[in-house]
Design an enzyme around this catalytic site. Structure first.
Site, short mmCIF file in Angstrom:
data_model
loop_
_atom_site.label_atom_id
_atom_site.label_comp_id
_atom_site.label_asym_id
_atom_site.label_seq_id
_atom_site.Cartn_x
_atom_site.Cartn_y
_atom_site.Cartn_z
N ARG A 23 -45.91 -1.21 30.83
CA ARG A 23 -44.88 -1.46 29.25
C ARG A 23 -44.59 -2.59 29.25
NH1 ARG A 23 -43.36 3.87 27.13
NH2 ARG A 23 -45.40 4.88 27.11
N ARG A 27 -40.50 -2.47 24.07
CA ARG A 27 -39.28 -2.67 23.26
C ARG A 27 -38.06 -3.52 23.79
NH1 ARG A 27 -39.00 3.72 21.75
NH2 ARG A 27 -40.25 3.60 23.72
N ARG A 36 -43.16 -5.30 15.78
CA ARG A 36 -43.52 -3.93 15.54
C ARG A 36 -42.75 -3.94 14.06
NH1 ARG A 36 -40.91 1.84 17.79
NH2 ARG A 36 -39.44 1.07 16.57
N ASP A 73 -52.31 2.89 23.14
CA ASP A 73 -51.83 4.06 23.72
C ASP A 73 -52.86 4.67 24.22
OD1 ASP A 73 -48.93 5.29 23.65
OD2 ASP A 73 -50.19 6.78 23.32
N TYR A 149 -50.64 17.03 26.05
CA TYR A 149 -50.27 16.60 24.68
C TYR A 149 -50.76 16.99 23.53
CZ TYR A 149 -47.48 12.47 26.82
OH TYR A 149 -46.53 11.85 27.61
O1 CP3 Z 1 -48.14 -0.90 29.54
C1 CP3 Z 1 -48.26 -1.62 28.42
O2 CP3 Z 1 -47.62 -2.69 28.17
C2 CP3 Z 1 -49.61 -1.24 27.55
C3 CP3 Z 1 -49.31 -0.31 26.53
C4 CP3 Z 1 -49.08 1.05 26.56
C5 CP3 Z 1 -48.27 1.62 25.91
N1 CP3 Z 1 -48.59 3.22 26.20
C6 CP3 Z 1 -47.48 1.23 24.67
C7 CP3 Z 1 -46.43 2.05 24.32
C8 CP3 Z 1 -49.68 1.92 27.84
C9 CP3 Z 1 -50.69 1.52 28.70
C10 CP3 Z 1 -49.15 3.32 27.34
C11 CP3 Z 1 -49.59 4.56 27.87
C12 CP3 Z 1 -48.94 5.79 27.60
N2 CP3 Z 1 -48.75 6.29 26.29
C13 CP3 Z 1 -48.75 6.82 28.57
C14 CP3 Z 1 -49.17 6.78 30.24
C15 CP3 Z 1 -48.12 5.93 30.92
C16 CP3 Z 1 -46.92 6.40 30.97
O3 CP3 Z 1 -45.96 6.09 30.39
O4 CP3 Z 1 -46.80 7.42 31.95
C17 CP3 Z 1 -48.27 7.95 27.94
C18 CP3 Z 1 -47.69 9.17 28.36
C19 CP3 Z 1 -48.38 7.55 26.60
C20 CP3 Z 1 -47.83 8.33 25.53
C21 CP3 Z 1 -46.52 7.86 24.77
N3 CP3 Z 1 -46.73 6.52 24.01
C22 CP3 Z 1 -45.33 8.25 25.04
C23 CP3 Z 1 -44.66 9.28 25.95
C24 CP3 Z 1 -44.46 7.23 24.13
C25 CP3 Z 1 -42.89 7.23 24.35
C26 CP3 Z 1 -42.39 7.35 23.13
C27 CP3 Z 1 -40.76 6.77 22.96
O5 CP3 Z 1 -40.28 6.65 21.90
O6 CP3 Z 1 -40.57 6.04 23.78
C28 CP3 Z 1 -45.60 6.19 23.60
C29 CP3 Z 1 -44.95 5.17 22.72
C30 CP3 Z 1 -45.39 3.81 23.05
N4 CP3 Z 1 -46.62 3.45 23.95
C31 CP3 Z 1 -44.79 2.54 23.05
C32 CP3 Z 1 -45.17 1.71 23.67
C33 CP3 Z 1 -44.51 0.31 23.76
C34 CP3 Z 1 -43.15 2.72 22.44
C35 CP3 Z 1 -43.39 2.71 21.00
C36 CP3 Z 1 -42.42 2.05 20.22
O7 CP3 Z 1 -42.78 0.95 19.93
O8 CP3 Z 1 -41.32 2.62 19.75
#
Ligand code: CP3
Length: 344
Positions: A23, A27, A36, A73, A149
Site C-alpha cells: 500500500r 491515503r 483520487r 486492487d 469477498y
Molecule cells: O500496495 C499497493 O500500493 C498497490 C495497490 C493495492 C491496493 N489494494 C490499493 C488500495 C493492492 C496490492 C491492494 C490489494 C488488496 N485489495 C488486498 C490484498 C492486500 C491486503 O491488504 O491484504 C485486499 C484484501 C484488497 C481489497 C480492498 N481494497 C480492501 C479491503 C480495501 C480497503 C478499504 C478501505 O477503505 O480501507 C481496498 C481499497 C484500497 N485498495 C485502497 C487502496 C489504496 C484504499 C482506497 C481509497 O483510496 O480509499
C-alpha cells in the site's frame, strides 16, 4: 538491468536489503488523496491508466524505494466477472451481486482478461514511466481470498457464508476456486506480457483456515497459479503472501514460488529455522511501528534486519499494508534506515 529487489528474490547478491511497502501508494500520502479526488473515487482511479500510473509513481518519486507496485486492487477480477464492485466510504469493498448458488458459479466466465485491459494498459504505462528506475510488481488476489469477498459480498469477520459453503458443499466451492485460479493465471500472464517484472499473490484471508483446509482450499490453488504462470514465465519471480500463514511456511515454500511474504507474528529467525533459504523472505515489520517516533522506527528496523542471517534473500516490507494515518516522514525514515543499516 540489475535490481536489488529482483536479485534478492532470486537469492543473488545485493548491494543492500531492498525495500518496498504494501500500500505504498495510498491515503497516507497527500498527493494520493489529491489524485483520487481528481479521479472521483477509488475504482475510477484504478480504471484510468494515466492516473493509476501517477499514483504508482508518487511513492517512487518521494522515497528511495526498490520496487514499484501496480496501482490496482485484487477485486478487479470479481468485478470483471460481473459482480458489481463498489466501495462505500468507511465500509470497504462491496458487491452488488454476490455469489449465492451453484448456478451463479456456473455462469462465471473462467477468463476475464477482455474486461481488464485497463489493468494491462496501466502496467505498460507505468513501465514506461519507470524506465530503469525500479522494477514493477504485478499482483492478484489468491482464489480463496477473492472467493471470500465474492461470497460474503464484502469484508467479513467470521466468513460465515464462505465457511458454510466450504463445509456443506465443498465441491461447489472448489468449482469457484478453480475458475478463479484459471482467471488469475491468465491475468498474471498478461501483466507480465505488459511489463510486470515480478508477481505477488495476496492471500489476505488464508490464515483464517485450519491447516488441512488451508492446504485444500487456499494453497492448492496458489500452487496451480505458480505452476501455470511459471510454465509461461519461468524467470519472473513470484511471491506468495498468506497473512497469518506463519504455520504453513514449509508448504508454501515448496510450491515453486521464489519468495514468501510473512506478517509480524513470526520472527525472521524462526522462519529461517523452518524453511532455511529455500526461498526469499519478504517482511515483516509490524505496521503499527509506523506510529512510533523516528528513533523507534530505526531501532525496530535494526531488530528485523538483525534477525535475518542469510547473505541475500531478504526483501524488507511491513507485515501488512501501511495505514492511512501514518506520517509520510516516517516512511522516509523506514526506507532510509533499511538501506543504511544493511549497506554492504
Ligand atoms: O500496495 C499497493 O500500493 C498497490 C495497490 C493495492 C491496493 N489494494 C490499493 C488500495 C493492492 C496490492 C491492494 C490489494 C488488496 N485489495 C488486498 C490484498 C492486500 C491486503 O491488504 O491484504 C485486499 C484484501 C484488497 C481489497 C480492498 N481494497 C480492501 C479491503 C480495501 C480497503 C478499504 C478501505 O477503505 O480501507 C481496498 C481499497 C484500497 N485498495 C485502497 C487502496 C489504496 C484504499 C482506497 C481509497 O483510496 O480509499
Amino acid at each position: 538491468m540489475s535490481f536489488d529487489y529482483i536479485n534478492a528474490l532470486l537469492k543473488k547478491p545485493t548491494t543492500r536489503t531492498p525495500i518496498w511497502v504494501m500500500r505504498q501508494a495510498g491515503r497516507y500520502l497527500p498527493e494520493y488523496r489529491a489524485t483520487r479526488k481528481k479521479a472521483g473515487d477509488f475504482m475510477s482511479l484504478c480504471k484510468n491508466p494515466e492516473l493509476a500510473c501517477e499514483v504508482t509513481m508518487q511513492p517512487i518519486d518521494r522515497f528511495d524505494l526498490d520496487a514499484a507496485i501496480l496501482f490496482s486492487d485484487i477485486l478487479t477480477i470479481p468485478d470483471a466477472m460481473g459482480l458489481g464492485l463498489y466501495f462505500s466510504e468507511g465500509e470497504g469493498p462491496k458487491f452488488e451481486r454476490p455469489i449465492q448458488t451453484l448456478a451463479d458459479i456456473e455462469a462465471i466466465p473462467s477468463e476475464v482478461n477482455n474486461d481488464l485491459t485497463y489493468v494491462f494498459d496501466a502496467v505498460s504505462t507505468i513501465k514506461t514511466a519507470l524506465g530503469t528506475r525500479a522494477p514493477l510488481i504485478g499482483f492478484s488476489g489468491s482464489p480463496w481470498t477473492l472467493a471470500t469477498y465474492m461470497i460474503e459480498g464484502g469484508s467479513s469477520k467470521t466468513f460465515a457464508k464462505t465457511k458454510s459453503m466450504l463445509f456443506n458443499d465443498p465441491k461447489m466451492l472448489h468449482l469457484l476456486l478453480d475458475k478463479l485460479a484459471d482467471s488469475v493465471i491468465a491475468y498474471l500472464d498478461q501483466q507480465v506480457i505488459s511489463g510486470a517484472d515480478s508477481l505477488m499473490v495476496f492471500d489476505t484471508w488464508g490464515g483464517v483456515l485450519s491447516k488441512s483446509n488451508y492446504l485444500d482450499f487456499s494453497l492448492s490453488y496458489m500452487q496451480k497459479i505458480v505452476t501455470g504462470v511459471k510454465a509461461k514465465h519461468p524467470n519472473t519471480p513470484i511471491t506468495l503472501f498468506s497473512k497469518n500463514g506463519g504455520k504453513h511456511l514449509n508448504e508454501i515454500s515448496n510450491t515453486g514460488c521464489d519468495g514468501v511474504g510473512i506478517d509480524w507474528t513470526v520472527e525472521l529467525s524462526e522462519v529461517e529455522q523452518q524453511i532455511g533459504h529455500k526461498v526469499a523472505i519478504q517482511g515483516n515489520l509490524d505496521p503499527a511501528v509506523m506510529y512510533a517516533t523516528p528513533d523507534v522506527v530505526r531501532a525496530e528496523v535494526k531488530k528485523v534486519l538483525s534477525q535475518f542471517k542469510g547473505d541475500t534473500g531478504h526483501v524488507f516490507n511491513l507485515g501488512h499494508g501501511i495505514t492511512p494515518d501514518v506520517d509520510p516522514e516516517n516512511m522516509k525514515v523506514l526506507v532510509d534506515s533499511v538501506h543504511e543499516f544493511s549497506a554492504k
